[in-house]
Write an enzyme that holds these catalytic residues in place. Structure first.
Site, PDB file in Angstrom:
ATOM      1  N   HIS A 317     -23.049  54.513  44.056  1.00 62.92           N
ATOM      2  CA  HIS A 317     -24.336  53.904  44.426  1.00 62.92           C
ATOM      3  C   HIS A 317     -24.062  52.497  44.924  1.00 62.92           C
ATOM      4  O   HIS A 317     -23.185  51.807  44.415  1.00 62.92           O
ATOM      5  CB  HIS A 317     -25.266  53.836  43.210  1.00 62.92           C
ATOM      6  CG  HIS A 317     -26.699  53.632  43.561  1.00 62.92           C
ATOM      7  ND1 HIS A 317     -27.208  52.403  43.865  1.00 62.92           N
ATOM      8  CD2 HIS A 317     -27.713  54.521  43.684  1.00 62.92           C
ATOM      9  CE1 HIS A 317     -28.494  52.528  44.152  1.00 62.92           C
ATOM     10  NE2 HIS A 317     -28.833  53.798  44.053  1.00 62.92           N
ATOM     11  N   ASP A 375     -29.246  61.781  41.894  1.00 63.04           N
ATOM     12  CA  ASP A 375     -29.190  63.067  42.598  1.00 63.04           C
ATOM     13  C   ASP A 375     -28.266  64.079  41.929  1.00 63.04           C
ATOM     14  O   ASP A 375     -28.284  65.254  42.285  1.00 63.04           O
ATOM     15  CB  ASP A 375     -28.710  62.836  44.038  1.00 63.04           C
ATOM     16  CG  ASP A 375     -29.731  62.022  44.808  1.00 63.04           C
ATOM     17  OD1 ASP A 375     -29.424  60.882  45.182  1.00 63.04           O
ATOM     18  OD2 ASP A 375     -30.859  62.522  44.984  1.00 63.04           O
TER      19      ASP A 375
END
Ligand code: SDX
Length: 441
Positions: A317, A375
């Protein structure tokens, strides 16, 4: 330290930047926020210095001031209007989070009842929109449909496109939050050739989404409270996330004065990418490609191999250099759904958990601070709820619409709204003159 102020904001301090080539130096204001890093005010730096800042990917750039969401990536903290995501996921519901993001405070009981009622009575869509869906091929990706249909909403609701009118801005926000589940379910029904289901006002927001997607006219539909709660939590976890790619896209689109429906459509388009909201679908494809726990080491090696474009989807991320707090909640929700459905040994979940275990012990991932993001587990959960993988990014868009429209509203209502227009480092050809075709080699 007192300092000059830029606009209405008082500087917390100053920084000096000097050019070793020319000997010039410039004093720049430093502003502090409530939480997180301070910012250096470069707003007039080009006018002062003749230089642009250079930050492809915006890794060190604050694009705006916002009061909506705060992320501390080093410590895995996510706050919505100051409230931790863990508490909102545990104790709130999606429409209450929508109210909070839009208005800045948790609603009173009366405000919540009124907001729920407003949203409930905006869930139907213009009847002519049904014909819009018929223009798409049966195998159209639902995100392609959503980009088209949401962008077209300004043609169906022109009475809420004047962005200067606060009342129209608020109704447009209500319409978008309320209608996204209906539009999403219609995209799914189009792909499976089933009749559209009208929303039911006796169902909650999440129950309605599941009903409009999986209900059929031939049978009564009784929502499963555990699955509806999981759906609601998925929407909460996807509601907003600071200045991510799709939200920044919405802000830039909105800075030109475009109508809210067009701006949200631009956010959907940006979200679709596999590096962003398309990652949940890519995670499932990756888990299926890995196929067994025995092959995980092979893929871990590929993810570490610079010559191999393969990346562990659902890992890493830009901001979180610690566990994404949403992933922790998502994993717990995933187990609740699978337990409720009696899916004990879901093979892809088994691979996902083993992959997570191995990756989190691997020096490469530890050193690069690559942890599972939201996700990683959302795909397994959404598939267990019955959604096809092509609908995963659509569900992300449904949840994120309130974040997009809250940022859009904040941007439009900002005292110093200007069009977003970045500059560049130009490395192309110097000035040269046109050569007629008959004189070229
Ligand atoms: C979302 O911004 C948001 O907030 C987004 C989001 C939201 O709610 O809006 O949180 C939702 O988009 C989550 C992210 C979903 N995407 C994926 O899971 C796709 C896989 N992840 C990567 O594509 C990547 O981690 C990104 C895109 C998420 C972040 O990319 P960055 O910040 O630009 O990091 P990077 O590409 O510069 O990587 C840093 C290093 C690189 O190695 P070096 O060049 O330094 O040697 O880490 C490596 C990368 O090769 N790396 C990975 C990796 N992610 C980064 N290596 C293997 N697998 C990965 N997944």
């Amino acid at each position: 330290m007192a300092g000059s102020s830029s606009g209405s904001r008082a500087a917390a301090g100053r920084m000096t930047l000097s050019d070793q080539r020319s000997g010039d130096s410039w004093e720049l204001d430093v502003f502090d926020g409530t939480l997180g890093p301070s910012v250096i005010d470069f707003q007039n730096f080009y006018a002062k210095s003749g230089h642009f800042t250079f930050d492809p990917g915006f890794t060190s750039t604050g694009s705006c001031e916002s009061r909506i969401t705060f992320i501390d990536g080093e410590n895995g903290i996510l706050l919505h209007r100051g409230y931790p995501i863990e508490e909102l996921a545990a104790d709130s519901d999606y429409l209450e989070v929508c109210y909070l993001l839009l208005h800045g405070e948790l609603p009173t009981p009366a405000e919540k009842a009124e907001f729920d009622d407003i949203i409930t009575h905006h869930t139907m869509v213009h009847e002519q929109l049904r014909y819009f869906y018929r223009g798409f091929r049966r195998d159209a990706h639902p995100m392609a449909i959503m980009c088209g249909v949401v962008g077209a909403l300004s043609a169906f609701y022109p009475d809420t496109t004047d962005i200067a009118d606060p009342r129209q801005r608020l109704i447009a926000a209500h319409r978008l939050v309320a209608k996204m589940p209906t539009l999403a379910a219609m995209a799914y029904k189009s792909s499976v050739g089933q009749p559209y289901m009208y929303p039911r006002n006796d169902l909650t927001y999440a129950e309605n989404l599941l009903f409009m997607t999986f209900g059929v006219p031939a049978e009564d539909y009784e929502p499963n409270p555990v699955l509806a709660r999981a759906m609601d939590r998925i929407l909460i976890l996807h509601a907003d996330h600071e200045q991510n790619a799709s939200t920044s896209t919405v802000r830039i689109a909105g800075s030109s004065g475009a109508n809210p429906f067009a701006c949200i459509a631009s956010g959907i388009a940006s979200l679709w990418g596999p590096a962003h909201g398309g990652a949940n679908q890519a995670v499932m494809a990756m888990l299926r490609e890995i196929g067994s726990k025995e092959r995980i080491p092979e893929y871990i090696a590929r993810a570490k191999d610079k010559s191999d474009p393969f990346r562990l989807m659902g890992f890493g991320h830009r901001v979180y250099k610690h566990y994404d707090p949403r992933a922790t909640i998502m994993r717990q929700s995933c187990h609740e759904v699978l337990d409720e459905l009696g899916i004990r040994d879901e093979p892809l979940l088994g691979i996902a958990m083993e992959l997570e275990r191995i990756a989190l012990e691997d020096d490469y991932f530890i050193e690069k601070k690559l942890f599972p993001n939201v996700d990683f587990y959302s795909g397994v959960t959404m598939r267990a709820l019955g959604f096809p993988e092509t609908m995963f990014s659509v569900l992300f868009a449904v949840g994120r619409t309130v974040g997009w429209i809250s940022h859009w509203k904040e941007m439009v209502e900002a005292p110093q709204r200007r069009i977003d227009r970045p500059r560049q480092l130009y490395t192309g050809a110097e000035k040269r003159h046109y050569v007629p075709l008959d004189r070229r080699a």
